[in-house]
Design a protein around this motif. Structure first.
Motif, PDB file in Angstrom:
ATOM      1  N   LEU A  45       0.826  -1.200   0.000  1.00  0.00           N
ATOM      2  CA  LEU A  45       0.000   0.000   0.000  1.00  0.00           C
ATOM      3  C   LEU A  45       0.864   1.256   0.000  1.00  0.00           C
ATOM      4  O   LEU A  45       0.566   2.223  -0.711  1.00  0.00           O
ATOM      5  N   MET A  57      -6.249   8.036   1.556  1.00  0.00           N
ATOM      6  CA  MET A  57      -6.969   6.850   1.105  1.00  0.00           C
ATOM      7  C   MET A  57      -8.459   7.061   1.317  1.00  0.00           C
ATOM      8  O   MET A  57      -8.876   7.766   2.237  1.00  0.00           O
ATOM      9  N   GLU A  59     -11.568   4.629   1.915  1.00  0.00           N
ATOM     10  CA  GLU A  59     -11.977   3.246   2.130  1.00  0.00           C
ATOM     11  C   GLU A  59     -13.449   3.080   1.778  1.00  0.00           C
ATOM     12  O   GLU A  59     -14.317   3.729   2.355  1.00  0.00           O
ATOM     13  N   THR A  68      -8.465  -0.275   7.980  1.00  0.00           N
ATOM     14  CA  THR A  68      -7.292   0.583   7.857  1.00  0.00           C
ATOM     15  C   THR A  68      -6.838   1.235   9.158  1.00  0.00           C
ATOM     16  O   THR A  68      -5.867   1.981   9.150  1.00  0.00           O
ATOM     17  N   THR A 128      -9.491   1.991  -1.292  1.00  0.00           N
ATOM     18  CA  THR A 128      -9.207   0.693  -0.690  1.00  0.00           C
ATOM     19  C   THR A 128     -10.520  -0.013  -0.367  1.00  0.00           C
ATOM     20  O   THR A 128     -11.529   0.632  -0.054  1.00  0.00           O
ATOM     21  N   TYR A 254      -4.775  -9.998  -2.368  1.00  0.00           N
ATOM     22  CA  TYR A 254      -4.861  -8.591  -2.775  1.00  0.00           C
ATOM     23  C   TYR A 254      -4.924  -8.423  -4.290  1.00  0.00           C
ATOM     24  O   TYR A 254      -4.497  -9.288  -5.059  1.00  0.00           O
TER      25      TYR A 254
END
Length: 264
Positions: A45, A57, A59, A68, A128, A254
């Motif tokens: 990341l 980020m 989410e 996170t 994310t 991932y």
């Protein structure tokens, strides 16, 4: 295990009681945070954020927000002090998120409902998805990735399992016992969580079902790449998928996509 069965999860059903869903999400957040499930993907990341010249980020499908919380803290102490994350969900949980924001610098949230397949343009940052991508059937999963491609937003999809039969066995045996032991220590405190764990044990029972189904619904790395290429037929992103292992055994699956020609 490459078999993928798109069975139903109770928490996805629109009629499912919100209080039970919240109890299940609180447990998931507690376990993810306490065990540091997503720490192995921090280097991946951090590299993605550096390549996209971002520290923020976004989410998606954050649930109770456990994905996170530990990750952003580690990013802040390992080379990205400005790292921050904004939590969003189709079904926002501001009460749970407020607790996380109060104890985690750089963690924010958007209280409005956010559809991961049509993210408002004003919500920027590297996207994310933690512990949630398996909820989407292939057409919707593709739509989620397509929206990131359309808006040229880098995206990382992370699932806290390696999709093994042993993980289903754990979900049926060890994890229910752990849930009974740790529930009194989960914050914020909810009387309803105690009632529906010990008096009428709906939260543990639904957690067992959804936990097993989650693993069966997970996409293997090659399936994630197939979805990514379907969402990006013009090959405007660089995609990579795989698994990384935690030092004590568990794996994280991932998918990461970064726009090409970032300097253009």
């Amino acid at each position: 295990m490459k078999l993928r069965l798109h069975l139903f999860e109770f928490e996805d059903l629109p009629w499912f009681p919100r209080v039970i869903r919240a109890g299940m999400m609180d447990y998931l957040r507690f376990m993810i945070s306490s065990l540091g499930i997503y720490q192995p993907i921090v280097p991946l990341l951090r590299n993605a954020l550096e390549q996209t010249s971002q520290a923020s980020m976004l989410e998606l499908c954050a649930g109770a927000g456990g994905g996170t919380e530990g990750v952003v803290r580690t990013l802040q102490t390992t080379g990205l002090p400005a790292a921050q994350v904004t939590l969003t969900d189709l079904y926002p949980q501001p009460a749970a998120w407020q607790l996380l924001a109060s104890r985690t610098p750089g963690l924010y949230f958007a209280a409005m409902s956010v559809d991961a397949t049509a993210v408002p343009a004003h919500l920027g940052g590297f996207r994310t998805v933690f512990s949630a991508f398996h909820h989407f059937a292939p057409p919707t999963a593709t739509a989620l990735l397509t929206d990131a491609v359309r808006q040229r937003a880098g995206i990382g999809v992370f699932e806290g399992a390696g999709k093994h039969w042993a993980e289903i066995l754990l979900a049926l045996t060890v994890l229910p016992v752990a849930q009974l032991l740790i529930t009194p220590f989960i914050r914020p405190f909810r009387l309803s969580r105690l009632v529906f764990t010990y008096v009428v044990p709906l939260i543990p029972l639904f957690t067992i079902w959804d936990g097993c189904v989650s693993i069966l619904r997970m996409y293997a790395p090659e399936q994630l790449l197939a979805l990514a290429h379907r969402a990006d037929p013009q090959d405007t992103f660089i995609w990579q998928a795989g698994k990384v292992r935690h030092w004590w055994g568990p794996e994280v699956t991932y998918l990461i996509g970064l726009p090409r020609n970032l300097g253009a």
